[in-house]
Design an enzyme around this catalytic site. Structure first.
Site, mmCIF file in Angstrom:
data_model
loop_
_atom_site.group_PDB
_atom_site.id
_atom_site.type_symbol
_atom_site.label_atom_id
_atom_site.label_comp_id
_atom_site.label_asym_id
_atom_site.label_seq_id
_atom_site.Cartn_x
_atom_site.Cartn_y
_atom_site.Cartn_z
ATOM 1 N N GLU A 264 0.831 -1.209 0.000
ATOM 2 C CA GLU A 264 0.000 0.000 0.000
ATOM 3 C C GLU A 264 0.868 1.264 0.000
ATOM 4 O OE1 GLU A 264 -2.198 0.849 3.585
ATOM 5 O OE2 GLU A 264 -3.588 2.178 2.543
ATOM 6 N N GLU B 108 -11.543 3.617 6.410
ATOM 7 C CA GLU B 108 -10.343 3.764 7.256
ATOM 8 C C GLU B 108 -10.061 5.255 7.386
ATOM 9 O OE1 GLU B 108 -6.469 2.858 5.629
ATOM 10 O OE2 GLU B 108 -5.819 1.935 7.496
ATOM 11 N N ASP C 127 -5.916 3.111 -1.287
ATOM 12 C CA ASP C 127 -6.554 3.894 -0.221
ATOM 13 C C ASP C 127 -6.825 5.289 -0.790
ATOM 14 O OD1 ASP C 127 -6.825 5.699 2.003
ATOM 15 O OD2 ASP C 127 -5.930 4.189 3.317
ATOM 16 N N GLN D 269 -9.499 0.833 0.492
ATOM 17 C CA GLN D 269 -9.808 1.533 1.747
ATOM 18 C C GLN D 269 -10.232 2.955 1.406
ATOM 19 O OE1 GLN D 269 -5.966 0.911 3.611
ATOM 20 N NE2 GLN D 269 -6.846 -0.615 4.996
HETATM 21 O O1 LIG Z 1 -2.300 4.069 6.792
HETATM 22 C C1 LIG Z 1 -2.984 3.338 6.077
HETATM 23 O O2 LIG Z 1 -3.722 3.801 5.219
HETATM 24 C C2 LIG Z 1 -2.966 1.897 6.182
HETATM 25 O O3 LIG Z 1 -3.830 1.276 5.635
HETATM 26 C C3 LIG Z 1 -1.869 1.192 6.813
HETATM 27 O O4 LIG Z 1 -2.147 -0.134 6.972
HETATM 28 C C4 LIG Z 1 -1.133 1.824 7.934
HETATM 29 O O5 LIG Z 1 -1.034 1.006 9.017
HETATM 30 MG MG LIG Z 2 -4.921 2.450 4.180
#
Ligand SMILES: O=C(O)C(=O)[C@H](O)CO
Ligand SMILES: [Mg+2]
Length: 251
Positions: A137, A234, A172, A198
């Site tokens: 990521e 998240e 993300d 995410q």
């Molecule tokens: O920070 C993030 O976006 C995450 O998904 C990581 O796993 C950090 O721990």
């Molecule tokens: Mg993340």
């Protein structure tokens, strides 16, 4: 698309084990926990089972990174430690029946860090429990200064070199927007590599819809791509997590 709740960030006002019941009550059937290693795996498993939840993702390697190292898979001096500690993550992942394991790179830069990350990922992928997918990521440099894996092109390059079916890209929206300025364009460009999604808004990692990410366009892109995986919230939820869950109905 299947919504999930990241219990490291959501319901911060509740003790860790109470967050599982809150997530179930809000309608989730799947959750993530970044670092479950402070407790025996069976305690987290019990909380999942009691609340009808599936734990879909944890991070690796231990220990908990709060105030400590942000992983070390790309740190050459830590290669021996990586190979021991990742196996502890595998044991947790097996007990918890986790689907995705985010392998954190740690701080570093340059060719040696890149090669170390690739070598460690190949080694780990080849001994990973069946059914577990390792993820890479990109984390933005404002949130994680000095962190090696800080760019999607770099992630694509690493994944190409690793070339294992059980290693993929974790996208993300918060990091993507911070890194490239357009989270939707990043999703479209790298969708073929993405195995897990995410959600968070930018620039403050706030709830979806409170910042600069175009979530309706992102969900349209997910649908267009035929993305069938989990979409996990998240983000820092604000005073009441329940008030931040509007995104679950978009999916
Ligand atoms: O920070 C993030 O976006 C995450 O998904 C990581 O796993 C950090 O721990
Ligand atoms: Mg993340």
């Amino acid at each position: 698309m299947k919504p999930a709740a990241n219990l490291t960030l959501l319901w911060p006002e509740l003790p860790y084990l109470d967050r599982f019941a809150a997530a179930a009550k809000a309608g989730f059937t799947a959750v993530e926990v970044l670092f479950p290693y402070d407790l025996a795996a069976k305690e987290t498993l019990r909380a999942c089972v009691a609340n009808g939840l599936q734990l879909i993702l944890i991070n690796a390697p231990p220990p908990n990174y709060t105030g400590g190292a942000q992983g070390f898979a790309a740190v050459p001096e830590q290669a021996a430690r990586f190979r021991v500690d990742i196996q502890r993550s595998f044991r947790y992942a097996t007990t918890l029946k986790v689907r995705y394991l985010h392998v954190m790179a740690g701080n570093g830069q340059g060719a040696l860090a890149r090669q170390t990350f690739i070598d460690n990922l190949i080694w780990a992928a080849d001994i990973a429990p069946k059914g577990l997918t390792l993820t890479v990521e990109p984390l933005n440099p404002v949130a994680m200064p000095g962190y090696f894996m800080n760019d999607y092109a770099l992630a694509a390059d690493v994944l190409r070199a690793v070339n294992r079916p059980n290693v993929g890209l974790q996208y993300d929206s918060y990091h993507a927007q911070m890194i490239d300025g357009d989270a939707v364009a990043v999703f479209d460009q790298y969708k073929d590599l993405i195995v897990h999604v995410q959600l968070g808004d930018a620039p403050d990692r706030s709830a979806p819809g409170t910042g600069t990410v175009d979530f309706p366009a992102l969900f349209a892109a997910l649908r267009r791509a035929g993305y069938r995986g989990w979409v996990s919230g998240e983000y820092v939820p604000g005073p009441r997590t329940e008030d931040s869950l509007g995104w679950t109905t978009l999916s």
